[in-house]
Design a protein around this motif. Structure first.
Motif, PDB file in Angstrom:
ATOM      1  N   ILE A  11      -7.449   8.353   9.874  1.00 28.66           N
ATOM      2  CA  ILE A  11      -8.363   7.326   8.870  1.00 28.66           C
ATOM      3  C   ILE A  11      -7.781   7.035   7.799  1.00 28.66           C
ATOM      4  CG2 ILE A  11     -10.468   7.222   7.755  1.00 28.66           C
ATOM      5  CD1 ILE A  11     -11.521   9.276   9.731  1.00 28.66           C
ATOM      6  N   VAL A  12      -7.577   5.743   7.499  1.00 19.63           N
ATOM      7  CA  VAL A  12      -6.842   5.245   6.275  1.00 19.63           C
ATOM      8  C   VAL A  12      -8.103   4.479   5.576  1.00 19.63           C
ATOM      9  CG1 VAL A  12      -5.119   3.803   5.272  1.00 19.63           C
ATOM     10  CG2 VAL A  12      -4.658   4.867   7.570  1.00 19.63           C
ATOM     11  N   SER A  13      -8.283   4.964   4.470  1.00 12.20           N
ATOM     12  CA  SER A  13      -9.202   4.344   3.549  1.00 12.20           C
ATOM     13  C   SER A  13      -8.574   3.234   2.678  1.00 12.20           C
ATOM     14  CB  SER A  13     -10.091   5.259   2.657  1.00 12.20           C
ATOM     15  OG  SER A  13     -10.566   6.459   3.401  1.00 12.20           O
ATOM     16  N   VAL A  14      -9.471   1.944   2.384  1.00  8.82           N
ATOM     17  CA  VAL A  14      -8.945   0.991   1.776  1.00  8.82           C
ATOM     18  C   VAL A  14      -9.858   0.775   0.671  1.00  8.82           C
ATOM     19  CG1 VAL A  14      -8.153  -1.131   1.582  1.00  8.82           C
ATOM     20  CG2 VAL A  14      -7.592   0.210   3.748  1.00  8.82           C
ATOM     21  N   ASN A  15      -9.380   0.794  -0.577  1.00  8.04           N
ATOM     22  CA  ASN A  15     -10.400   0.607  -1.854  1.00  8.04           C
ATOM     23  C   ASN A  15     -10.671  -0.878  -1.953  1.00  8.04           C
ATOM     24  OD1 ASN A  15     -10.459   3.145  -2.491  1.00  8.04           O
ATOM     25  ND2 ASN A  15      -8.776   3.355  -3.610  1.00  8.04           N
ATOM     26  N   MET A  16     -11.751  -1.307  -2.259  1.00  9.75           N
ATOM     27  CA  MET A  16     -12.214  -2.567  -2.787  1.00  9.75           C
ATOM     28  C   MET A  16     -12.774  -2.581  -3.940  1.00  9.75           C
ATOM     29  SD  MET A  16     -11.838  -4.904  -0.049  1.00  9.75           S
ATOM     30  CE  MET A  16     -10.953  -4.979   1.471  1.00  9.75           C
ATOM     31  N   GLY A  31      -6.985  12.476   6.595  1.00  2.00           N
ATOM     32  CA  GLY A  31      -6.839  11.098   6.191  1.00  2.00           C
ATOM     33  C   GLY A  31      -6.262  10.804   5.173  1.00  2.00           C
ATOM     34  N   THR A  32      -6.211   9.330   4.924  1.00  2.00           N
ATOM     35  CA  THR A  32      -5.268   8.950   3.662  1.00  2.00           C
ATOM     36  C   THR A  32      -6.190   7.999   2.997  1.00  2.00           C
ATOM     37  OG1 THR A  32      -4.112   7.133   5.046  1.00  2.00           O
ATOM     38  CG2 THR A  32      -3.143   9.496   4.951  1.00  2.00           C
ATOM     39  N   GLU A  33      -5.616   7.476   1.909  1.00  2.00           N
ATOM     40  CA  GLU A  33      -6.099   6.561   1.127  1.00  2.00           C
ATOM     41  C   GLU A  33      -5.030   5.439   0.758  1.00  2.00           C
ATOM     42  OE1 GLU A  33      -8.830   6.044  -3.022  1.00  2.00           O
ATOM     43  OE2 GLU A  33      -7.874   8.046  -2.527  1.00  2.00           O
ATOM     44  N   ALA A  34      -5.346   4.329   0.931  1.00  2.49           N
ATOM     45  CA  ALA A  34      -4.044   3.214   0.668  1.00  2.49           C
ATOM     46  C   ALA A  34      -4.304   2.901  -0.670  1.00  2.49           C
ATOM     47  CB  ALA A  34      -4.344   2.204   1.669  1.00  2.49           C
ATOM     48  N   LEU A  35      -3.252   3.190  -1.490  1.00  2.82           N
ATOM     49  CA  LEU A  35      -3.334   2.712  -2.985  1.00  2.82           C
ATOM     50  C   LEU A  35      -2.574   1.428  -3.231  1.00  2.82           C
ATOM     51  CD1 LEU A  35      -3.183   6.226  -4.378  1.00  2.82           C
ATOM     52  CD2 LEU A  35      -5.231   4.900  -4.053  1.00  2.82           C
ATOM     53  N   VAL A  36      -2.867   0.414  -3.965  1.00  2.00           N
ATOM     54  CA  VAL A  36      -1.955  -0.502  -4.264  1.00  2.00           C
ATOM     55  C   VAL A  36      -0.942  -0.408  -5.317  1.00  2.00           C
ATOM     56  CG1 VAL A  36      -3.668  -1.736  -5.971  1.00  2.00           C
ATOM     57  CG2 VAL A  36      -1.793  -3.035  -4.722  1.00  2.00           C
ATOM     58  N   GLU A  51      -7.669 -11.213  -3.702  1.00  8.22           N
ATOM     59  CA  GLU A  51      -6.575 -11.686  -2.926  1.00  8.22           C
ATOM     60  C   GLU A  51      -5.696 -10.361  -2.604  1.00  8.22           C
ATOM     61  OE1 GLU A  51      -5.988 -14.813  -1.616  1.00  8.22           O
ATOM     62  OE2 GLU A  51      -7.965 -15.410  -2.956  1.00  8.22           O
ATOM     63  N   ILE A  52      -5.559  -9.612  -3.665  1.00 12.83           N
ATOM     64  CA  ILE A  52      -4.789  -8.261  -3.600  1.00 12.83           C
ATOM     65  C   ILE A  52      -5.601  -7.249  -2.548  1.00 12.83           C
ATOM     66  CG2 ILE A  52      -3.923  -6.328  -4.588  1.00 12.83           C
ATOM     67  CD1 ILE A  52      -2.653  -8.720  -5.505  1.00 12.83           C
ATOM     68  N   ASP A  53      -7.039  -7.371  -2.580  1.00 13.35           N
ATOM     69  CA  ASP A  53      -7.590  -6.296  -1.746  1.00 13.35           C
ATOM     70  C   ASP A  53      -7.562  -6.739  -0.235  1.00 13.35           C
ATOM     71  OD1 ASP A  53      -8.401  -4.899  -3.740  1.00 13.35           O
ATOM     72  OD2 ASP A  53     -10.574  -5.754  -4.047  1.00 13.35           O
ATOM     73  N   PHE A  54      -7.665  -8.130   0.045  1.00 11.46           N
ATOM     74  CA  PHE A  54      -7.517  -8.354   1.506  1.00 11.46           C
ATOM     75  C   PHE A  54      -6.057  -8.281   1.991  1.00 11.46           C
ATOM     76  CE2 PHE A  54     -11.413 -11.002   0.440  1.00 11.46           C
ATOM     77  CZ  PHE A  54     -12.295 -10.198   1.272  1.00 11.46           C
ATOM     78  N   SER A  55      -5.045  -8.651   0.981  1.00  7.86           N
ATOM     79  CA  SER A  55      -3.815  -8.295   1.318  1.00  7.86           C
ATOM     80  C   SER A  55      -3.540  -6.911   1.770  1.00  7.86           C
ATOM     81  CB  SER A  55      -2.711  -8.849   0.515  1.00  7.86           C
ATOM     82  OG  SER A  55      -1.491  -8.306   0.587  1.00  7.86           O
ATOM     83  N   ILE A  56      -3.905  -5.863   1.083  1.00  4.18           N
ATOM     84  CA  ILE A  56      -3.660  -4.613   1.416  1.00  4.18           C
ATOM     85  C   ILE A  56      -4.452  -4.040   2.508  1.00  4.18           C
ATOM     86  CG2 ILE A  56      -4.301  -2.291   0.668  1.00  4.18           C
ATOM     87  CD1 ILE A  56      -1.908  -3.310  -0.922  1.00  4.18           C
ATOM     88  N   PRO A 112       0.778  -1.348   0.171  1.00  2.00           N
ATOM     89  CA  PRO A 112       0.115  -0.020  -0.120  1.00  2.00           C
ATOM     90  C   PRO A 112       0.869   1.386  -0.083  1.00  2.00           C
ATOM     91  CG  PRO A 112       0.254  -0.889   2.216  1.00  2.00           C
ATOM     92  CD  PRO A 112       0.966  -1.861   1.335  1.00  2.00           C
ATOM     93  N   TYR A 113       0.579   2.324  -0.887  1.00  2.00           N
ATOM     94  CA  TYR A 113       0.883   3.593  -0.846  1.00  2.00           C
ATOM     95  C   TYR A 113       0.187   4.546  -0.377  1.00  2.00           C
ATOM     96  CZ  TYR A 113       5.554   2.743  -3.433  1.00  2.00           C
ATOM     97  OH  TYR A 113       6.658   2.449  -3.729  1.00  2.00           O
ATOM     98  N   LEU A 114       0.427   5.107   0.640  1.00  2.00           N
ATOM     99  CA  LEU A 114      -0.851   5.958   1.475  1.00  2.00           C
ATOM    100  C   LEU A 114      -0.695   7.633   0.626  1.00  2.00           C
ATOM    101  CD1 LEU A 114      -0.328   5.312   5.021  1.00  2.00           C
ATOM    102  CD2 LEU A 114      -1.655   4.172   3.483  1.00  2.00           C
ATOM    103  N   GLN A 115      -1.976   7.872   0.175  1.00  2.00           N
ATOM    104  CA  GLN A 115      -2.152   9.234  -0.517  1.00  2.00           C
ATOM    105  C   GLN A 115      -2.824  10.030   0.416  1.00  2.00           C
ATOM    106  OE1 GLN A 115      -3.114   9.786  -4.709  1.00  2.00           O
ATOM    107  NE2 GLN A 115      -5.231  10.172  -3.929  1.00  2.00           N
TER     108      GLN A 115
END
Length: 198
Positions: free
Chosen positions: A189-194, A130-135, A162-167, A115-118
Motif C-alpha cells: 500500500i502506498v499512501s499519497v498525501n493530499m 506500507g509506504t507514504e509518498a512524500l513530495v 498540480e503537485i498533488d495530482f502529479s505525485i 515522490p520519495y517513498l517512506q
C-alpha cells in the motif's frame, strides 16, 4: 488612515528613529489592545498585527510600498495573533519565494517534483506494511529543496493541487510497473498525501 476593513496605515517620519524605537512603538500598540476593548457593558477581544516598511526611496510608488506592508502583515499574522514584522527582515525570503514561484510550472513540466517513498514499519513483526509518498522538489539548479520551504507558499497560491495530482499519477505509474515486473512488493500500500487545499 483607514484603507479597508480593519486595515490602517500609519506613516511616521522616522529618519532619526532606530529600528528598536519603532519596534517599541509597535509593542506598545499591541499591548494597548491586549485584554480587549471595552464597549458599553462588554469587552471585545481583538488582535493587532503590524507590517512595517522602513526607509523607502521617495521615488517608489505608494502601491509598491503598501504591497510590501501587506506582505509583512501577512507574515506577522502567520507568526502570531499579536505582533509585528519588518518587511526589511523578510525581503530576501520574499524574493526567493517569487523566484521559485516563477519556475514552478516549468519545473513540474520537466518532472522535477518526485515522490520519495517512506516505509511504514510494523514494530512487532519488523516488517514493512506500507509506504507514504512524500513530495520532493529536485530543483534543476538548487538540487533538493525541503518541502517546508515550498509547500506553504504553493498552498497559498493554489499550485499545490498540480503537485498533488502529479505525485498521485507518478505513484500509480510506479505501482503499475511493480505489477508488470511482478515485484515481491507489488501489492504494498502506498499512501499519497493530499493538501488541505483540496
Amino acid at each position: 488612515a483607514r484603507i479597508l476593513g480593519g486595515q490602517f496605515v500609519v506613516m511616521i517620519h522616522s529618519r532619526a528613529d532606530s529600528e528598536e524605537k519603532i519596534a517599541n512603538y509597535c509593542r506598545q500598540i499591541v499591548n494597548d489592545f491586549k485584554g480587549g476593548v471595552k464597549c458599553d457593558d462588554m469587552t471585545i477581544e481583538t488582535s493587532v498585527n503590524i507590517g512595517i516598511v522602513r526607509e523607502q526611496d521617495a521615488s517608489e510608488s505608494i502601491d509598491d510600498i503598501l504591497h510590501k506592508c501587506k506582505l509583512a502583515l501577512r507574515q506577522s499574522k502567520k507568526n502570531s495573533h499579536n505582533g509585528y514584522v519588518f518587511y526589511n527582515h523578510i525581503e530576501g525570503q520574499m524574493r526567493e519565494i517569487k523566484e521559485l514561484e516563477a519556475m514552478m510550472a516549468d519545473e513540474l513540466a520537466k518532472g522535477r517534483f518526485i515522490p520519495y517513498l517512506q516505509p511504514k514499519m510494523n514494530a512487532l513483526t519488523n516488517t514493512i506494511y506500507g509506504t507514504e509518498a512524500l513530495v520532493r522538489w529536485n530543483h534543476s539548479k538548487q538540487g533538493l529543496i525541503s518541502p517546508g520551504k515550498f509547500i506553504p507558499f504553493m498552498e497559498e497560491n493554489g499550485f499545490i493541487r498540480e503537485i498533488d495530482f502529479s505525485i498521485l499519477e507518478q505513484v500509480c505509474q510506479l505501482k503499475k510497473k511493480w505489477r508488470e515486473e511482478n515485484k515481491p512488493y507489488k501489492d504494498l500500500i502506498v499512501s499519497v498525501n493530499m493538501s488541505r487545499v483540496h
